[in-house]
Design a protein around this motif. Structure first.
Motif, PDB file in Angstrom:
ATOM      1  N   LEU A 109       0.556  -1.271   0.132  1.00 29.09           N
ATOM      2  CA  LEU A 109      -0.109  -0.259  -0.020  1.00 29.09           C
ATOM      3  C   LEU A 109       0.893   1.246   0.137  1.00 29.09           C
ATOM      4  N   ILE A 124      -9.993   1.221   1.339  1.00 29.46           N
ATOM      5  CA  ILE A 124      -9.378   2.240   1.834  1.00 29.46           C
ATOM      6  C   ILE A 124      -9.012   3.187   0.739  1.00 29.46           C
ATOM      7  N   TYR A 133      -5.630   6.496   3.833  1.00 29.92           N
ATOM      8  CA  TYR A 133      -4.335   5.607   4.294  1.00 29.92           C
ATOM      9  C   TYR A 133      -3.235   6.536   4.551  1.00 29.92           C
ATOM     10  N   LYS A 188      -3.399   8.362   7.958  1.00 29.91           N
ATOM     11  CA  LYS A 188      -3.271   7.208   9.184  1.00 29.91           C
ATOM     12  C   LYS A 188      -1.659   7.230   9.688  1.00 29.91           C
ATOM     13  N   VAL A 196      -1.879   2.137  11.392  1.00 35.65           N
ATOM     14  CA  VAL A 196      -2.056   0.973  10.583  1.00 35.65           C
ATOM     15  C   VAL A 196      -1.571  -0.104  11.029  1.00 35.65           C
TER      16      VAL A 196
END
Length: 206
Positions: A135, A191, A196, A199, A204
């Protein structure tokens, strides 16, 4: 020559304990040994009903690898081989699973995050570790606005990974012929890029 050049252009990612390197067709045997021949692993994965024989396992493994490599050329993302970097987990460089992205099957959902680890690596937080690395890469380096993942509602471990990386359960969907196979709807998690990135690392689960 061009095909080999494309492989070398795929980035290699590193986490504290793992290396994510380009997949190749030479990983077929390792994919069979680690994933396709283990019914506890395949139970949660597509085409689990087609790996009852060694021939079927090899065929499905090659199909996975082909489908995982192909998106790199067209979309600029794909799936990596996950290998050991920390020798406390085992032999350096050993293939233990895969993680990365395949093209969306639901319009507007963004790439689908996929992952699987050999059973000996379960319960160590490795799926979370590599998912975060993937990610980080796709949201920072590519113009991707959202990512999703799907899992069986009974797969509590996979749902836990998705929640740890910040994904939220949005709805239930029929993918991979789950309804026709009698497995019911799959849980759809997603998401958005900005959510993302906001965060940060600790939020996470890193």
């Amino acid at each position: 020559m061009c095909k080999y050049l494309q492989v070398f252009m795929i980035p290699t990612l590193k986490t504290k304990r793992l290396i994510l390197r380009p997949l190749s067709r030479f990983d077929q045997d390792a994919m069979v040994d680690t994933i396709m021949s283990d019914m506890d692993v395949m139970y949660w994965l597509p085409y689990s009903d087609e790996v009852s024989t060694p021939e079927g396992q090899r065929e499905i493994a090659l199909g996975y690898i082909t489908d995982f490599i192909k998106p790199w050329d067209e979309f600029g993302f794909g799936v990596w081989a996950v290998c050991i970097r920390d020798t406390e987990l085992g032999t350096l460089g050993n293939f233990i699973g895969y993680c990365g992205f395949i093209p969306e099957q639901i319009e507007g959902a963004g790439p689908e995050l996929v992952y699987a680890m050999g059973k000996s690596m379960w319960g160590k937080g490795l799926a979370t570790e590599v998912s975060i690395a993937c990610l980080d890469w796709i949201f920072i380096r590519l113009e991707i606005f959202c990512v999703h993942a799907v899992t069986d509602k009974e797969n509590l471990s996979s749902r836990s990974v998705m929640e740890k990386i910040g994904m939220k359960h949005e709805k239930d969907v029929d993918l991979y012929d789950s309804v026709a196979k009698g497995e019911g709807l799959l849980q759809f998690y997603s998401i958005e890029r900005e959510a993302y990135l906001r965060k940060g690392e600790t939020e996470v689960g890193r």
